[in-house]
Design an enzyme around this catalytic site. Structure first.
Site: not given
Ligand code: UT7
Length: 333
Positions: A260, A127, A290
């Site tokens: 990005h 990225c 993205n």
């Molecule tokens: O391109 C290179 C750069 N990339 C980035 O900058 C990405 C950086 N990371 C992020 O943007 C975020 O970490 C994400 C968008 C990937 C995830 O957001 P988050 O706020 O960190 O969510 P999380 O991983 O803490 O997940 C929260 C909850 C989890 O459930 P529990 O454990 O709280 O019950 C996940 O299982 O959301 C759940 N979850 C989803 N629920 C519905 C994860 N993906 C999904 C989904 N739909 N698609």
């Protein structure tokens, strides 16, 4: 490609024109959620919007490659720049989803542009790829190794998504963005800085390869989203400030910030740390998702064509992603 002594070389490079291209198939969060539900995987429009700001992304048809997307983006940039394809003496394609193992996507694009002989190669910095590629083009123009460069970010990330992994497959999309960069007596690109930290290779990777006629490893994208999030937030402000220092400018001088386009929360957080009004943040993540190396030039072109970014404006570009890689370019458009 020839090189000239620095004494004879042009001192600056500047962006002469921008272009972009998105495949026609726009996939909304609702349509993606419906697709995943068929495999028993639960997600929702609301979750995706709340956590990322993404409403839709574009997916290329199965036979369409990164060089196919790069071609219309390049032609649009050439037209905007008033430059003919045969005037280009350097092509750099930033991509992590190349058409083939080899030749490079840049050589395939060169063939599609109907030009021959100029230097053409790919840059692989995920990225951060566009920021890396633009910095290389700027350096080559400053040393006289090139005079008119086509710099492209092009991706078909849909090919490497694991549609059984809801934590990643809702985030990415396909597309291409391009700029023509030319030698100039006036700046142009003011300063840039690139970084990588290979200790973090595992947090965002597609750990597969081709060997002995077979695919080895795991050829689909894996990400530890929270680890990437934390690292991204930390490096983006730091690298922006460092590039501002190098250019002798301050955050108050930035007219537009194009980070990005991965997550609106990271982007807004970076803008706030740079004490910028959110009106000055160029955000296309809502409609593009993205698109990895394509995200910055896609956003740049959208902002130019929407009449936001104008000639003379100061623009900060910031990339961050797999590797772990990051970097920034400050320019006067
Ligand atoms: O391109 C290179 C750069 N990339 C980035 O900058 C990405 C950086 N990371 C992020 O943007 C975020 O970490 C994400 C968008 C990937 C995830 O957001 P988050 O706020 O960190 O969510 P999380 O991983 O803490 O997940 C929260 C909850 C989890 O459930 P529990 O454990 O709280 O019950 C996940 O299982 O959301 C759940 N979850 C989803 N629920 C519905 C994860 N993906 C999904 C989904 N739909 N698609």
């Amino acid at each position: 490609m020839t090189t000239a002594s620095p004494r004879n070389a042009p001192r600056f490079s500047r962006i002469l024109g921008t272009g972009s291209y998105l495949p026609a198939n726009r996939v909304t969060n609702a349509a993606l959620a419906e697709r995943l539900a068929r495999d028993g995987i639960e997600t929702s429009h609301d979750w995706i919007v709340e956590r990322t700001g993404i409403h839709a992304r574009h997916f290329a048809d199965p036979h369409v490659t990164s060089s196919d997307l790069a071609l219309p983006a390049s032609l649009a940039a050439l037209e905007a720049a008033g430059v003919r394809p045969d005037e280009i003496d350097l092509i750099i394609v930033a991509t992590s989803t190349p058409d083939m193992v080899f030749p490079s996507t840049a050589c395939l694009l060169q063939q599609k542009l109907g030009i021959h002989g100029c230097a053409a190669f790919d840059v692989q910095a995920v990225c951060s790829g566009f920021v890396y590629a633009l910095t290389v083009a700027d350096s080559m123009i400053r040393t006289g190794a090139a005079t008119k460069a086509l710099v492209i970010g092009a991706e078909v990330f849909s090919r490497i998504l694991d549609f059984k992994d809801r934590t990643t497959c809702v985030l990415f999309g396909d597309g291409a963005g391009a700029v023509v960069v030319g030698a100039s007596d006036e700046p142009g690109i003011l300063a840039s800085e690139l970084h990588a930290d290979g200790r973090h290779v595992d947090i965002l990777c597609t750990p597969g390869t081709v060997s002995g006629g077979e695919v080895l490893g795991h050829p689909l994208l894996k990400m530890d989203g929270q680890a990437v999030f934390k690292l991204a937030v930390g490096v983006l402000e730091k690298v922006a400030r460092s590039v501002l220092d190098k250019a002798g400018r301050t955050d108050a001088d930035i007219d537009w910030l194009i980070p990005h386009q991965a997550n609106i929360r990271i982007m807004q957080g970076t803008a706030k740390k740079l004490r910028m009004s959110l009106d000055k943040l160029i955000a296309t993540v809502d409609e593009h998702g993205n698109t990895s190396a394509a995200s910055i030039p896609l956003a740049f072109d959208a902002a130019v064509r929407a009449g936001k970014i104008k000639r003379g404006d100061t623009v900060m570009l910031e990339g961050v992603g797999g590797g772990f890689t990051w970097g920034a370019v400050l320019l006067d458009y």
